[in-house]
Design a protein around this motif. Sequence first.
Motif, PDB file in Angstrom:
ATOM      1  N   ASP A 188       6.568  -2.846  -1.019  1.00 22.70           N
ATOM      2  CA  ASP A 188       5.897  -1.828  -0.200  1.00 22.70           C
ATOM      3  C   ASP A 188       6.403  -1.702   1.232  1.00 22.70           C
ATOM      4  OD1 ASP A 188       3.448  -1.026  -2.081  1.00 22.70           O
ATOM      5  OD2 ASP A 188       3.895  -3.144  -2.225  1.00 22.70           O
ATOM      6  N   PRO A 189       6.712  -2.815   1.934  1.00 21.07           N
ATOM      7  CA  PRO A 189       7.237  -2.633   3.295  1.00 21.07           C
ATOM      8  C   PRO A 189       8.525  -1.816   3.317  1.00 21.07           C
ATOM      9  CG  PRO A 189       6.616  -4.905   2.950  1.00 21.07           C
ATOM     10  CD  PRO A 189       6.516  -4.237   1.628  1.00 21.07           C
ATOM     11  N   TYR A 190       9.314  -1.911   2.259  1.00 21.49           N
ATOM     12  CA  TYR A 190      10.537  -1.113   2.214  1.00 21.49           C
ATOM     13  C   TYR A 190      10.218   0.364   2.098  1.00 21.49           C
ATOM     14  CZ  TYR A 190      13.590  -5.078   2.099  1.00 21.49           C
ATOM     15  OH  TYR A 190      14.266  -6.196   2.463  1.00 21.49           O
ATOM     16  N   GLU A 191       9.255   0.683   1.243  1.00 22.83           N
ATOM     17  CA  GLU A 191       8.859   2.088   1.102  1.00 22.83           C
ATOM     18  C   GLU A 191       8.362   2.623   2.440  1.00 22.83           C
ATOM     19  OE1 GLU A 191       5.954   2.523  -1.960  1.00 22.83           O
ATOM     20  OE2 GLU A 191       7.162   1.532  -3.468  1.00 22.83           O
ATOM     21  N   ASP A 192       7.542   1.824   3.105  1.00 19.21           N
ATOM     22  CA  ASP A 192       6.961   2.276   4.369  1.00 19.21           C
ATOM     23  C   ASP A 192       8.027   2.428   5.445  1.00 19.21           C
ATOM     24  OD1 ASP A 192       4.885   2.688   6.410  1.00 19.21           O
ATOM     25  OD2 ASP A 192       5.579   0.735   7.105  1.00 19.21           O
ATOM     26  N   THR A 193       8.945   1.489   5.505  1.00 24.86           N
ATOM     27  CA  THR A 193       9.976   1.558   6.547  1.00 24.86           C
ATOM     28  C   THR A 193      10.879   2.762   6.305  1.00 24.86           C
ATOM     29  OG1 THR A 193       9.935  -0.831   6.490  1.00 24.86           O
ATOM     30  CG2 THR A 193      11.660   0.162   7.786  1.00 24.86           C
ATOM     31  N   PHE A 194      11.239   2.988   5.071  1.00 24.90           N
ATOM     32  CA  PHE A 194      12.063   4.153   4.763  1.00 24.90           C
ATOM     33  C   PHE A 194      11.318   5.436   5.138  1.00 24.90           C
ATOM     34  CE2 PHE A 194      13.418   7.495   1.823  1.00 24.90           C
ATOM     35  CZ  PHE A 194      14.776   7.499   2.069  1.00 24.90           C
ATOM     36  N   ALA A 195      10.048   5.483   4.759  1.00 27.76           N
ATOM     37  CA  ALA A 195       9.265   6.691   5.062  1.00 27.76           C
ATOM     38  C   ALA A 195       9.170   6.912   6.569  1.00 27.76           C
ATOM     39  CB  ALA A 195       7.876   6.569   4.456  1.00 27.76           C
ATOM     40  N   ARG A 196       8.967   5.826   7.336  1.00 27.50           N
ATOM     41  CA  ARG A 196       8.862   5.991   8.794  1.00 27.50           C
ATOM     42  C   ARG A 196      10.190   6.391   9.402  1.00 27.50           C
ATOM     43  NH1 ARG A 196       7.821   1.601  11.513  1.00 27.50           N
ATOM     44  NH2 ARG A 196       7.738   0.115   9.803  1.00 27.50           N
ATOM     45  N   GLY A 197      11.277   5.909   8.809  1.00 29.03           N
ATOM     46  CA  GLY A 197      12.587   6.329   9.297  1.00 29.03           C
ATOM     47  C   GLY A 197      12.818   7.816   9.085  1.00 29.03           C
ATOM     48  N   VAL A 198      12.489   8.298   7.892  1.00 27.54           N
ATOM     49  CA  VAL A 198      12.647   9.728   7.606  1.00 27.54           C
ATOM     50  C   VAL A 198      11.738  10.548   8.518  1.00 27.54           C
ATOM     51  CG1 VAL A 198      12.296  11.503   5.851  1.00 27.54           C
ATOM     52  CG2 VAL A 198      13.357   9.337   5.217  1.00 27.54           C
ATOM     53  N   GLU A 199      10.520  10.063   8.707  1.00 20.64           N
ATOM     54  CA  GLU A 199       9.583  10.789   9.573  1.00 20.64           C
ATOM     55  C   GLU A 199      10.099  10.825  11.012  1.00 20.64           C
ATOM     56  OE1 GLU A 199       6.236   8.402   8.691  1.00 20.64           O
ATOM     57  OE2 GLU A 199       6.039   9.272   6.695  1.00 20.64           O
ATOM     58  N   LEU A 245      13.250  10.731  11.948  1.00 22.81           N
ATOM     59  CA  LEU A 245      14.411  11.629  12.026  1.00 22.81           C
ATOM     60  C   LEU A 245      13.996  13.088  11.897  1.00 22.81           C
ATOM     61  CD1 LEU A 245      16.995   9.661   9.847  1.00 22.81           C
ATOM     62  CD2 LEU A 245      17.207  10.159  12.269  1.00 22.81           C
ATOM     63  N   ALA A 246      13.052  13.342  10.997  1.00 21.29           N
ATOM     64  CA  ALA A 246      12.676  14.731  10.721  1.00 21.29           C
ATOM     65  C   ALA A 246      11.530  15.217  11.604  1.00 21.29           C
ATOM     66  CB  ALA A 246      12.290  14.872   9.245  1.00 21.29           C
ATOM     67  N   GLY A 247      10.972  14.326  12.432  1.00 24.12           N
ATOM     68  CA  GLY A 247       9.890  14.728  13.332  1.00 24.12           C
ATOM     69  C   GLY A 247       8.588  15.000  12.612  1.00 24.12           C
ATOM     70  N   LEU A 248       8.286  14.249  11.579  1.00 24.02           N
ATOM     71  CA  LEU A 248       7.035  14.430  10.847  1.00 24.02           C
ATOM     72  C   LEU A 248       5.973  13.496  11.411  1.00 24.02           C
ATOM     73  CD1 LEU A 248       8.459  14.354   7.212  1.00 24.02           C
ATOM     74  CD2 LEU A 248       7.805  16.382   8.499  1.00 24.02           C
ATOM     75  N   GLU A 249       4.734  13.921  11.317  1.00 24.43           N
ATOM     76  CA  GLU A 249       3.631  13.055  11.741  1.00 24.43           C
ATOM     77  C   GLU A 249       2.677  12.879  10.587  1.00 24.43           C
ATOM     78  OE1 GLU A 249       1.412  13.600  15.233  1.00 24.43           O
ATOM     79  OE2 GLU A 249       3.170  13.770  16.523  1.00 24.43           O
ATOM     80  N   ILE A 250       2.275  11.656  10.356  1.00 24.43           N
ATOM     81  CA  ILE A 250       1.358  11.429   9.246  1.00 24.43           C
ATOM     82  C   ILE A 250      -0.069  11.369   9.755  1.00 24.43           C
ATOM     83  CG2 ILE A 250       3.110  10.226   7.904  1.00 24.43           C
ATOM     84  CD1 ILE A 250       1.586   7.611   8.521  1.00 24.43           C
ATOM     85  N   SER A 251      -1.001  11.623   8.849  1.00 26.72           N
ATOM     86  CA  SER A 251      -2.412  11.636   9.243  1.00 26.72           C
ATOM     87  C   SER A 251      -2.910  10.206   9.431  1.00 26.72           C
ATOM     88  CB  SER A 251      -3.243  12.331   8.167  1.00 26.72           C
ATOM     89  OG  SER A 251      -3.215  11.557   6.990  1.00 26.72           O
ATOM     90  N   GLU A 252      -4.079  10.093  10.059  1.00 34.65           N
ATOM     91  CA  GLU A 252      -4.638   8.763  10.305  1.00 34.65           C
ATOM     92  C   GLU A 252      -5.005   8.088   8.990  1.00 34.65           C
ATOM     93  OE1 GLU A 252      -7.889   8.730  13.005  1.00 34.65           O
ATOM     94  OE2 GLU A 252      -8.100   6.548  12.921  1.00 34.65           O
ATOM     95  N   ARG A 253      -5.522   8.891   8.052  1.00 37.82           N
ATOM     96  CA  ARG A 253      -5.898   8.293   6.770  1.00 37.82           C
ATOM     97  C   ARG A 253      -4.664   7.755   6.041  1.00 37.82           C
ATOM     98  NH1 ARG A 253     -10.150   7.874   3.390  1.00 37.82           N
ATOM     99  NH2 ARG A 253      -9.752   7.736   1.162  1.00 37.82           N
ATOM    100  N   ALA A 254      -3.573   8.517   6.093  1.00 37.87           N
ATOM    101  CA  ALA A 254      -2.352   8.052   5.434  1.00 37.87           C
ATOM    102  C   ALA A 254      -1.895   6.743   6.051  1.00 37.87           C
ATOM    103  CB  ALA A 254      -1.258   9.114   5.548  1.00 37.87           C
ATOM    104  N   ALA A 255      -1.978   6.645   7.394  1.00 38.49           N
ATOM    105  CA  ALA A 255      -1.574   5.400   8.063  1.00 38.49           C
ATOM    106  C   ALA A 255      -2.474   4.250   7.644  1.00 38.49           C
ATOM    107  CB  ALA A 255      -1.612   5.590   9.577  1.00 38.49           C
ATOM    108  N   GLN A 256      -3.768   4.540   7.502  1.00 45.11           N
ATOM    109  CA  GLN A 256      -4.688   3.483   7.079  1.00 45.11           C
ATOM    110  C   GLN A 256      -4.385   3.027   5.655  1.00 45.11           C
ATOM    111  OE1 GLN A 256      -8.377   5.558   7.809  1.00 45.11           O
ATOM    112  NE2 GLN A 256      -8.723   4.453   9.715  1.00 45.11           N
ATOM    113  N   LEU A 257      -4.126   3.992   4.778  1.00 43.44           N
ATOM    114  CA  LEU A 257      -3.826   3.623   3.394  1.00 43.44           C
ATOM    115  C   LEU A 257      -2.525   2.826   3.322  1.00 43.44           C
ATOM    116  CD1 LEU A 257      -4.819   6.808   1.359  1.00 43.44           C
ATOM    117  CD2 LEU A 257      -6.150   4.792   1.876  1.00 43.44           C
ATOM    118  N   ARG A 258      -1.583   3.175   4.191  1.00 39.26           N
ATOM    119  CA  ARG A 258      -0.327   2.412   4.213  1.00 39.26           C
ATOM    120  C   ARG A 258      -0.576   0.969   4.637  1.00 39.26           C
ATOM    121  NH1 ARG A 258       4.557   6.053   6.765  1.00 39.26           N
ATOM    122  NH2 ARG A 258       4.590   7.661   5.178  1.00 39.26           N
TER     123      ARG A 258
END
Lengths: 144, 366
Positions: B70-81, B83-96
């Motif tokens: 899971d940390p790999y999935e999260d790190t990859f996702a944060r890297g893409v976010e 680079l692409a300037g995406l922001e995740i919701s608070e709930r998504a961050a909590q679930l992560r």
Amino acid sequence: MAWTLDIKGLTQPFSALGHSARKPHTLDYPRRPTPPAKGYRGFHVNNLDTCAGCGNCQDICMNEAIDMIQVDDDINPKNASGLIPRIDYGRCCWCGLCIDVCGPDSLAFETDYIYVSPDPNSFLYLPKKRADEAGADGEAPQQP
Amino acid sequence: MSDTIRIFQGPQHPGVTGNMSLELELDGETIVTAITHVGYLHRGFEKLIERRTVLQAFTIVCRICVPEPDPYEDTFARGVEALAGLEISERAAQLRVLTLELARLQAHLLWMAGQGASIGLEIVPQWAIGDRDYILELFEQISGARVYHMYIYPGGVRRDLPAGLPERLLEVLEMIEQRLPAYDRVFFGNAAVRKRLQGVGIVDAAEALRHGYAGPVLRGCGIPRDVRRDAPYLIYDQLAFDIPTASGGDAWARAQVRRAEMVQSIRIMRQVIDRLVPGEIQCRLPKHRKFKIPRGETYVQSESARGAFGFYMVGDESEYLRRMQVRGPSTVHAFTLLERMLVGAQLSDVALIMNSLGICPPEIER
């Protein structure tokens, strides 16, 4: 390293013997199969009544496990290509991206996951069961 | 005639932590030289990712480390976010965070199983693997998969929590918390285990800092470094938790650190469940082929159960990542540290030391 007498450290591991009288919490014997959780990623099901033959699932599959093929079954008259997906379970990694991108939501997972066959070609799986017939209770992941 | 013999431990050996091999030169039972050999598990993940769109690539990154994907999935996702300037919701961050801490807990249980098995205390793997299964059941309910969850996605997470899961999670956490004293009696408080682990695999604090060791290896030297505290990501800056440390730098100190981290993970998860907010779990993403990564580069870090690791990611305005490099703690621990640490050690300590360092060969051969 100098040895120091540790009476507690020597005796307390024997407390594990107390667990021998407890009921096992792992598998029962005779074994009862554990039902998979709701939403477990098992076999694919494809509702042919709604499959649009768009090939998005084939496009996004990173393992190139999906081929769009022609079948004799009744398919959605609005199916643009006349093709439906066939999944190679030797390549599929059950990531579910095909289900994420399915526009008409025809593709889904069911929770069944056990399949045994001596014929390798039978692992080219044609998910053509209709979701209502298959009793699919899998929840498709939300659309991106 | 030579006085030493040369043997291989691995790649097929119950005492190594994966598909890697150690070439050991022995004088009796004492190791004279140790050489790490890898190459049995190379799957070319970094190159595969360069030829897949970012939405396709996220299914690969979790396979870089089997015990804790899971940390790999999260790190990859944060890297893409990033680079692409995406922001995740608070709930998504909590679930992560919930998923990451659950993964840390099960990884520590798996470590405990391996450490127990490496010293012949077979009761610990039986207990720990059984208790870990309750966590895998939770993962099955959350993500639909038990080991490779493919759950954390650029832009958020893929599914919301199923009904009743927070309550079930709290039950499992309470169960594991109640089991910890039993583990203390059998493992952490066992005089034989302490005698076996103390003074084995000693790491010097100055060397740990100089060579970039991470995780329990570093914290076992008394250095409280943790990415979750030093460079907070997701919602870790809003949560109260301690960074456990121990002194001594040996396998026993690392065991103490991991034992304390399990308690901290449970503490974090309880806080997250108390604070769960309703809301979206994914931000809006472009279509698969239209998801272009802008030109730029980033380095994202995470704290896994094995230590700090990072991804260096480069975008070039195409739908593919131009480059992604994985920097995992196992690479440093398996080469820089293990090869030197094994010199002078006993043959029977090899498996113990490898487990204690948390070496994960798939991470070396990404």
